[in-house]
Write a protein that holds these residues in place. Structure first.
Motif, PDB file in Angstrom:
ATOM      1  N   LEU A   5       0.826  -1.200   0.000  1.00 50.73           N
ATOM      2  CA  LEU A   5       0.000   0.000   0.000  1.00 50.73           C
ATOM      3  C   LEU A   5       0.857   1.245   0.000  1.00 50.73           C
ATOM      4  O   LEU A   5       1.927   1.280   0.599  1.00 50.73           O
ATOM      5  CB  LEU A   5      -0.894   0.007   1.241  1.00 50.73           C
ATOM      6  N   SER A   6       0.364   2.277  -0.665  1.00 48.85           N
ATOM      7  CA  SER A   6       1.029   3.565  -0.580  1.00 48.85           C
ATOM      8  C   SER A   6       0.681   4.219   0.737  1.00 48.85           C
ATOM      9  O   SER A   6      -0.282   3.842   1.388  1.00 48.85           O
ATOM     10  CB  SER A   6       0.569   4.462  -1.737  1.00 48.85           C
ATOM     11  N   PRO A   7       1.452   5.216   1.185  1.00 49.97           N
ATOM     12  CA  PRO A   7       1.172   5.850   2.472  1.00 49.97           C
ATOM     13  C   PRO A   7      -0.204   6.468   2.575  1.00 49.97           C
ATOM     14  O   PRO A   7      -0.713   6.663   3.667  1.00 49.97           O
ATOM     15  CB  PRO A   7       2.277   6.933   2.565  1.00 49.97           C
ATOM     16  N   THR A   8      -0.835   6.777   1.440  1.00 43.93           N
ATOM     17  CA  THR A   8      -2.150   7.428   1.483  1.00 43.93           C
ATOM     18  C   THR A   8      -3.296   6.452   1.383  1.00 43.93           C
ATOM     19  O   THR A   8      -4.448   6.839   1.503  1.00 43.93           O
ATOM     20  CB  THR A   8      -2.278   8.451   0.337  1.00 43.93           C
ATOM     21  N   GLN A   9      -2.990   5.164   1.147  1.00 44.15           N
ATOM     22  CA  GLN A   9      -4.047   4.175   1.008  1.00 44.15           C
ATOM     23  C   GLN A   9      -4.391   3.549   2.348  1.00 44.15           C
ATOM     24  O   GLN A   9      -3.546   3.442   3.226  1.00 44.15           O
ATOM     25  CB  GLN A   9      -3.605   3.061   0.052  1.00 44.15           C
ATOM     26  N   THR A  10      -5.626   3.131   2.473  1.00 45.94           N
ATOM     27  CA  THR A  10      -5.997   2.283   3.592  1.00 45.94           C
ATOM     28  C   THR A  10      -6.055   0.855   3.102  1.00 45.94           C
ATOM     29  O   THR A  10      -6.212   0.597   1.907  1.00 45.94           O
ATOM     30  CB  THR A  10      -7.365   2.682   4.172  1.00 45.94           C
ATOM     31  N   ALA A  11      -5.909  -0.087   4.018  1.00 42.72           N
ATOM     32  CA  ALA A  11      -5.811  -1.477   3.617  1.00 42.72           C
ATOM     33  C   ALA A  11      -7.121  -2.012   3.054  1.00 42.72           C
ATOM     34  O   ALA A  11      -7.130  -2.859   2.189  1.00 42.72           O
ATOM     35  CB  ALA A  11      -5.375  -2.320   4.806  1.00 42.72           C
ATOM     36  N   PHE A  12      -8.252  -1.487   3.541  1.00 45.31           N
ATOM     37  CA  PHE A  12      -9.517  -2.055   3.114  1.00 45.31           C
ATOM     38  C   PHE A  12     -10.638  -1.112   3.453  1.00 45.31           C
ATOM     39  O   PHE A  12     -10.619  -0.459   4.488  1.00 45.31           O
ATOM     40  CB  PHE A  12      -9.746  -3.399   3.818  1.00 45.31           C
ATOM     41  N   THR A  13     -11.605  -1.033   2.568  1.00 47.31           N
ATOM     42  CA  THR A  13     -12.811  -0.253   2.814  1.00 47.31           C
ATOM     43  C   THR A  13     -14.003  -1.178   2.625  1.00 47.31           C
ATOM     44  O   THR A  13     -14.020  -1.957   1.679  1.00 47.31           O
ATOM     45  CB  THR A  13     -12.923   0.918   1.823  1.00 47.31           C
ATOM     46  N   PRO A  14     -14.989  -1.138   3.524  1.00 44.80           N
ATOM     47  CA  PRO A  14     -16.165  -1.990   3.353  1.00 44.80           C
ATOM     48  C   PRO A  14     -16.742  -1.828   1.957  1.00 44.80           C
ATOM     49  O   PRO A  14     -16.925  -0.705   1.470  1.00 44.80           O
ATOM     50  CB  PRO A  14     -17.132  -1.467   4.418  1.00 44.80           C
ATOM     51  N   PRO A  15     -16.985  -2.905   1.225  1.00 42.17           N
ATOM     52  CA  PRO A  15     -17.439  -2.812  -0.163  1.00 42.17           C
ATOM     53  C   PRO A  15     -18.775  -2.118  -0.290  1.00 42.17           C
ATOM     54  O   PRO A  15     -19.642  -2.254   0.561  1.00 42.17           O
ATOM     55  CB  PRO A  15     -17.545  -4.284  -0.592  1.00 42.17           C
ATOM     56  N   LYS A  16     -18.934  -1.394  -1.378  1.00 46.80           N
ATOM     57  CA  LYS A  16     -20.179  -0.657  -1.603  1.00 46.80           C
ATOM     58  C   LYS A  16     -21.216  -1.483  -2.344  1.00 46.80           C
ATOM     59  O   LYS A  16     -22.327  -1.028  -2.565  1.00 46.80           O
ATOM     60  CB  LYS A  16     -19.873   0.632  -2.379  1.00 46.80           C
ATOM     61  N   ASP A  17     -20.841  -2.701  -2.744  1.00 48.01           N
ATOM     62  CA  ASP A  17     -21.793  -3.520  -3.494  1.00 48.01           C
ATOM     63  C   ASP A  17     -21.978  -4.888  -2.843  1.00 48.01           C
ATOM     64  O   ASP A  17     -22.237  -5.876  -3.507  1.00 48.01           O
ATOM     65  CB  ASP A  17     -21.333  -3.703  -4.943  1.00 48.01           C
ATOM     66  N   GLY A  18     -21.833  -4.923  -1.510  1.00 44.84           N
ATOM     67  CA  GLY A  18     -21.874  -6.198  -0.812  1.00 44.84           C
ATOM     68  C   GLY A  18     -23.262  -6.736  -0.599  1.00 44.84           C
ATOM     69  O   GLY A  18     -23.429  -7.846  -0.114  1.00 44.84           O
ATOM     70  N   HIS A  58     -10.928   5.118  12.871  1.00 44.38           N
ATOM     71  CA  HIS A  58     -11.004   4.254  11.697  1.00 44.38           C
ATOM     72  C   HIS A  58     -11.858   3.034  12.005  1.00 44.38           C
ATOM     73  O   HIS A  58     -11.951   2.596  13.156  1.00 44.38           O
ATOM     74  CB  HIS A  58      -9.608   3.803  11.262  1.00 44.38           C
ATOM     75  N   TYR A  59     -12.445   2.455  10.959  1.00 39.83           N
ATOM     76  CA  TYR A  59     -13.338   1.322  11.168  1.00 39.83           C
ATOM     77  C   TYR A  59     -12.612   0.130  11.776  1.00 39.83           C
ATOM     78  O   TYR A  59     -13.209  -0.689  12.472  1.00 39.83           O
ATOM     79  CB  TYR A  59     -13.997   0.922   9.840  1.00 39.83           C
ATOM     80  N   ASP A  60     -11.289  -0.005  11.530  1.00 41.38           N
ATOM     81  CA  ASP A  60     -10.554  -1.147  12.046  1.00 41.38           C
ATOM     82  C   ASP A  60      -9.671  -0.797  13.232  1.00 41.38           C
ATOM     83  O   ASP A  60      -8.681  -1.468  13.508  1.00 41.38           O
ATOM     84  CB  ASP A  60      -9.724  -1.803  10.940  1.00 41.38           C
ATOM     85  N   ASP A  61     -10.036   0.274  13.974  1.00 43.04           N
ATOM     86  CA  ASP A  61      -9.341   0.527  15.238  1.00 43.04           C
ATOM     87  C   ASP A  61      -9.508  -0.663  16.170  1.00 43.04           C
ATOM     88  O   ASP A  61      -8.648  -0.963  16.989  1.00 43.04           O
ATOM     89  CB  ASP A  61      -9.876   1.800  15.915  1.00 43.04           C
ATOM     90  N   ILE A  62     -10.655  -1.313  16.075  1.00 40.56           N
ATOM     91  CA  ILE A  62     -10.824  -2.610  16.713  1.00 40.56           C
ATOM     92  C   ILE A  62     -11.391  -3.561  15.673  1.00 40.56           C
ATOM     93  O   ILE A  62     -12.133  -3.144  14.780  1.00 40.56           O
ATOM     94  CB  ILE A  62     -11.744  -2.566  17.953  1.00 40.56           C
ATOM     95  N   ILE A  63     -11.007  -4.821  15.760  1.00 39.37           N
ATOM     96  CA  ILE A  63     -11.514  -5.808  14.809  1.00 39.37           C
ATOM     97  C   ILE A  63     -11.893  -7.076  15.556  1.00 39.37           C
ATOM     98  O   ILE A  63     -11.520  -7.280  16.710  1.00 39.37           O
ATOM     99  CB  ILE A  63     -10.477  -6.141  13.707  1.00 39.37           C
ATOM    100  N   VAL A  73     -18.599   3.724  15.559  1.00 38.01           N
ATOM    101  CA  VAL A  73     -18.885   4.252  14.228  1.00 38.01           C
ATOM    102  C   VAL A  73     -17.633   4.992  13.817  1.00 38.01           C
ATOM    103  O   VAL A  73     -17.258   5.980  14.460  1.00 38.01           O
ATOM    104  CB  VAL A  73     -20.111   5.196  14.228  1.00 38.01           C
ATOM    105  N   ALA A  74     -16.943   4.495  12.811  1.00 35.85           N
ATOM    106  CA  ALA A  74     -15.652   5.055  12.432  1.00 35.85           C
ATOM    107  C   ALA A  74     -15.732   6.567  12.248  1.00 35.85           C
ATOM    108  O   ALA A  74     -16.591   7.069  11.517  1.00 35.85           O
ATOM    109  CB  ALA A  74     -15.157   4.391  11.149  1.00 35.85           C
ATOM    110  N   GLY A  75     -14.845   7.284  12.915  1.00 34.11           N
ATOM    111  CA  GLY A  75     -14.794   8.734  12.815  1.00 34.11           C
ATOM    112  C   GLY A  75     -15.640   9.460  13.836  1.00 34.11           C
ATOM    113  O   GLY A  75     -15.502  10.678  13.998  1.00 34.11           O
TER     114      GLY A  75
END
Length: 406
Positions: A5-18, A58-63, A73-75
């Motif tokens: 990943l680049s420094p500006t990317q996050t590892a994963f975002t919840p999919p918008k078409d799930g 962030h959404y993955d502060d805890i998993i 709720v992230a943020g």
């Protein structure tokens, strides 16, 4: 090969078409797992209501299993904002409210608190996606946790000690591995269920049915191998194939100590008042009751030092930890002290008279019908503070102490 990943990317975002998750009011199962009803059930409501509000960035502060004890709720880092969002989700679960109802309430809460910059806030499509994620994730996870409580009830286990994985064939984009697991029958305590108890990802609508031993054909658990996921901090996670990052756990089968540990690590990043509120929520929760009863081991954040006392101690951190070892020794030496006394520790630290004993210890006294004596100490490196003892002064008067600070 893991994705870099680049420094500006996050590892994963919840999919918008799930797709839609299996939520209350859509396709829940009866206790046996082979019927339908349109109302929530008490185990689901109880699971959600025992959660603690936890501000996160962030959404993955805890998993994983930490979500069993935390509403996030992230943020949403402000306590009032998070509490209002939680109230809307609670009503959606308890009263079977639709996502349209939730979206309307979400919009009002966001406007009331002036919450800006949240993921999805820039477009209507983004807002619809974000509200669906919050709504569906909380309802499906709480539903699964309620089902787990039902499925593990001793009476049901006695007659139906095996679980059957069932894929929901109505989803728009079925996952091939989830389809391949459908029909799998294994004992309820098989390790497979620790990582494959649905939902197993964003939008997953698979479910579990309790079945008798006669349904078991002797086949082993599926083994589809693993894959690696890099989180936003660069840490590599090895996960079973077919399980989304963060979903490899059985909702409701909590490891309570994980959320306590998370709180301890994150408290110093919060404003003092918010850190204090979070710790007090923990102390007032069933988690501390279990800790007090000796059911949990390790260390528990019992209070947060006022800034002046943190400076006085020369401590790098504000949380005050109580170890299970110290608590056991306290209770053995001072049986007159009970759970309700330990619930007053934060108040004692804030309102009591403060005395110094040596370079690393403070003694707090307060009078509220009784005289309490409490002591804490920082570690030699200043990185942690430990609560040492709590007892009532047996003589009915203040101990003879010098070097009073306040």
């Amino acid at each position: 090969m893991p994705l870099k990943l680049s420094p500006t990317q996050t590892a994963f975002t919840p999919p918008k078409d799930g797709g839609s998750a299996g939520v209350a009011g859509s396709n829940p199962s009866a206790a046996r797992g082979d019927g339908k009803f349109s109302l929530t059930f008490q185990e689901q409501v109880d699971f959600f209501r025992q959660k603690l509000n936890l501000p996160t960035e962030h959404y993955d502060d805890i998993i994983g299993a930490a979500h069993d004890r935390a509403f996030v709720v992230a943020g949403a880092a402000k306590a009032d904002l998070l509490n209002d969002l939680r109230g809307a989700v609670d009503k959606a679960i308890a009263d079977g409210k639709s996502i349209q109802w939730f979206r309307k309430n979400f919009d009002g809460i966001v406007q009331q608190h002036g919450w800006e910059g949240w993921t999805g806030s820039d477009t209507k499509a983004g807002r619809d996606w974000r509200t669906r994620v919050i709504y569906s994730t909380n309802l499906s996870a709480s539903y699964a946790a309620g089902r787990y409580a039902q499925l593990t009830h001793p009476d049901l286990l006695q007659s139906r000690p095996y679980w059957k994985y069932i894929h929901n064939d109505t989803v728009s984009h079925p996952r091939p591995l989830h389809q391949s697991w459908s029909g799998t029958v294994l004992r309820y305590d098989d390790p497979f269920w620790q990582t494959h108890f649905p939902p197993n990802g964003w939008g997953c609508r698979c479910r579990i049915a309790a079945v008798p031993a006669s349904d078991y054909q002797g086949y082993p658990a599926p083994d589809d191998g693993t894959y690696e996921k890099i989180d936003r901090n660069g840490e590599i996670h090895t996960l079973p194939k077919g399980i989304d990052y963060g979903w490899g756990y059985a909702p409701g089968k909590s490891n309570l100590e994980k959320i306590v540990g998370f709180q301890e690590q994150k408290l110093d990043n919060l404003p003092w008042q918010l850190a204090r509120s979070n710790v007090q929520d923990l102390v007032n929760s069933p988690i501390f009751t279990d800790f007090f009863a000796g059911k949990l081991h390790g260390e528990f954040p019992i209070a947060v030092l006022p800034a002046a006392d943190q400076a006085l101690l020369g401590a790098e951190t504000a949380p005050v930890l109580l170890s299970q070892h110290s608590l056991s020794a306290h209770l053995e030496s001072h049986p007159e002290i009970g759970l309700t006394d330990y619930l007053k520790v934060q108040e004692i630290l804030e309102t009591g008279e403060v005395y110094r004993q040596g370079d690393e210890r403070l003694v707090y006294l307060t009078i509220g019908g009784v005289i309490y004596r409490a002591a804490l100490k920082r570690t030699a490196d200043g990185k942690k503070n430990y609560f040492l003892t709590l007892f009532k002064n047996q003589e009915g008067s203040r101990p003879k102490l010098t070097d009073r600070i306040r």
